[in-house]
Design an enzyme around this catalytic site. Structure first.
Site, PDB file in Angstrom:
ATOM      1  N   ASN A 206       4.548   4.334 -10.475  1.00  0.00           N
ATOM      2  CA  ASN A 206       3.454   4.189 -11.428  1.00  0.00           C
ATOM      3  C   ASN A 206       2.092   4.040 -10.750  1.00  0.00           C
ATOM      4  O   ASN A 206       1.060   4.248 -11.395  1.00  0.00           O
ATOM      5  CB  ASN A 206       3.727   2.967 -12.313  1.00  0.00           C
ATOM      6  CG  ASN A 206       2.581   2.620 -13.223  1.00  0.00           C
ATOM      7  OD1 ASN A 206       2.246   3.375 -14.123  1.00  0.00           O
ATOM      8  ND2 ASN A 206       1.958   1.475 -12.984  1.00  0.00           N
TER       9      ASN A 206
ATOM     10  N   ASP B 177       0.871  -1.174   0.000  1.00  0.00           N
ATOM     11  CA  ASP B 177       0.000   0.000   0.000  1.00  0.00           C
ATOM     12  C   ASP B 177       0.909   1.225   0.000  1.00  0.00           C
ATOM     13  O   ASP B 177       1.551   1.528   1.006  1.00  0.00           O
ATOM     14  CB  ASP B 177      -0.891  -0.012   1.245  1.00  0.00           C
ATOM     15  CG  ASP B 177      -1.766   1.230   1.364  1.00  0.00           C
ATOM     16  OD1 ASP B 177      -1.691   2.119   0.481  1.00  0.00           O
ATOM     17  OD2 ASP B 177      -2.509   1.324   2.366  1.00  0.00           O
ATOM     18  N   VAL B 178       0.999   1.916  -1.143  1.00  0.00           N
ATOM     19  CA  VAL B 178       1.960   3.016  -1.246  1.00  0.00           C
ATOM     20  C   VAL B 178       1.591   4.208  -0.377  1.00  0.00           C
ATOM     21  O   VAL B 178       2.414   5.114  -0.186  1.00  0.00           O
ATOM     22  CB  VAL B 178       2.140   3.474  -2.712  1.00  0.00           C
ATOM     23  CG1 VAL B 178       2.703   2.357  -3.571  1.00  0.00           C
ATOM     24  CG2 VAL B 178       0.842   4.026  -3.295  1.00  0.00           C
TER      25      VAL B 178
ATOM     26  N   TYR C 196      -7.680  14.841 -10.408  1.00  0.00           N
ATOM     27  CA  TYR C 196      -6.567  14.205 -11.109  1.00  0.00           C
ATOM     28  C   TYR C 196      -5.520  15.233 -11.548  1.00  0.00           C
ATOM     29  O   TYR C 196      -4.315  15.036 -11.387  1.00  0.00           O
ATOM     30  CB  TYR C 196      -7.111  13.453 -12.319  1.00  0.00           C
ATOM     31  CG  TYR C 196      -6.098  12.594 -13.039  1.00  0.00           C
ATOM     32  CD1 TYR C 196      -5.634  11.415 -12.471  1.00  0.00           C
ATOM     33  CD2 TYR C 196      -5.628  12.959 -14.302  1.00  0.00           C
ATOM     34  CE1 TYR C 196      -4.714  10.609 -13.138  1.00  0.00           C
ATOM     35  CE2 TYR C 196      -4.719  12.163 -14.976  1.00  0.00           C
ATOM     36  CZ  TYR C 196      -4.262  10.994 -14.389  1.00  0.00           C
ATOM     37  OH  TYR C 196      -3.355  10.210 -15.048  1.00  0.00           O
TER      38      TYR C 196
ATOM     39  N   LYS D 181      -1.523  15.441 -10.488  1.00  0.00           N
ATOM     40  CA  LYS D 181      -0.443  15.286 -11.459  1.00  0.00           C
ATOM     41  C   LYS D 181       0.427  16.544 -11.560  1.00  0.00           C
ATOM     42  O   LYS D 181       1.631  16.446 -11.851  1.00  0.00           O
ATOM     43  CB  LYS D 181      -1.009  14.900 -12.826  1.00  0.00           C
ATOM     44  CG  LYS D 181      -1.588  13.482 -12.846  1.00  0.00           C
ATOM     45  CD  LYS D 181      -0.555  12.435 -12.408  1.00  0.00           C
ATOM     46  CE  LYS D 181      -1.067  11.019 -12.493  1.00  0.00           C
ATOM     47  NZ  LYS D 181      -0.043  10.006 -12.135  1.00  0.00           N
TER      48      LYS D 181
END
Length: 261
Positions: free
Chosen positions: A98, A71-72, A166, A170
């Site tokens: 990623n 789990d990042v 999003y 980013k």
């Protein structure tokens, strides 16, 4: 051969979000290029399936790949990932950040704060936690150094309609890429970013049927082959320590990005 000699011949990578899409294809591309790859993702069964699929085609690759459920967004889980890779291979040369979650697809006034926080936790905090752990490992290499490739997006430059969550995440990844590239210089750690546009993954399968445009209309958009996206990551990873592809944009040739608006 001593362990030090062995370490010099190894190239070891971690790919997050490795269970599907671009991550899965990149694992295969790196392994084909001789890398040992640790696959990280939330679902162990999906990671195991990636390895099984690769080993069916390349039976001698059994020692090249390992799967570690991660789990990042959880610092302890990320640390276990990097500790396990260190115990197995003794070094780390490449991290492909990623792991990520896609756009909610609602206008900003209807975007829930819970969804926004989830987006930032995975796309930004996850990238930061993995980058921090990679810095610590890459500094310990002999000689020190390595490469970190962040999966950005064309939305890191130009947003689509209904993508506040999003797009914000980013843009943050782009800021992290630049700041970490500066911090990495003294350790010979190259930090860079690849921005994809309309890669044909499961997530993008509906694009041929129509994508929301800036004027509110829907129109079909062309896509590019997943293998070419993965090969682009492998190319960036193949650069020698003294060179870096700082930013790369890889997109379907005719997608509406240049001139979007």
């Amino acid at each position: 051969m001593t362990r030090h000699d062995t370490e010099k011949t190894l190239r070891v990578a971690i790919v997050t979000g490795a269970g599907s899409g671009i991550g899965r294809a990149t694992v295969h591309a790196l392994a084909n290029d001789g890398w040992c790859v640790a696959l990280a993702g939330r679902r162990q069964e999906a990671l195991d399936a990636v390895i099984r699929d690769y080993e069916q085609h390349v039976p001698e690759s059994a020692s090249k790949l390992m799967a570690i459920a991660t789990d990042v967004t959880n610092a302890a889980s990320v640390q276990r990932l990097f500790d396990t890779v260190q115990e197995r291979y003794g070094r780390l040369d490449l991290l492909f950040n990623n792991a990520g979650v896609g756009v909610e697809g609602v206008s900003v006034e209807n975007l829930s704060i819970e969804r926004f926080r989830t987006m930032l936790d995975i796309n930004v905090i996850g990238t930061l936690l993995c980058t921090q752990a990679a810095f610590r490992r890459m500094r310990a290499n002999n000689p020190p150094g390595g490469r970190i490739i962040n999966n950005g997006s064309l939305s890191a430059h130009t947003p689509r309609l209904h993508s506040a969550d999003y797009t914000a995440s980013k843009h943050a990844v782009s800021g992290l890429t630049k700041a970490c590239a500066l911090d990495g210089r003294k350790y010979d750690i190259a930090v860079c970013q690849i921005d994809f546009g309309n890669v044909l993954t499961e997530m993008a399968a509906g694009m041929a049927g129509g994508v929301l445009q800036a004027n509110g209309e829907r129109a079909p958009e062309p896509t590019m082959d997943l293998a070419h996206a993965a090969q682009s990551v492998a190319y960036m990873a193949s650069m020698p320590p003294g060179a870096n592809v700082q930013f790369m944009t890889v997109m379907a040739t005719k997608m509406p990005f240049i001139g979007r608006g």
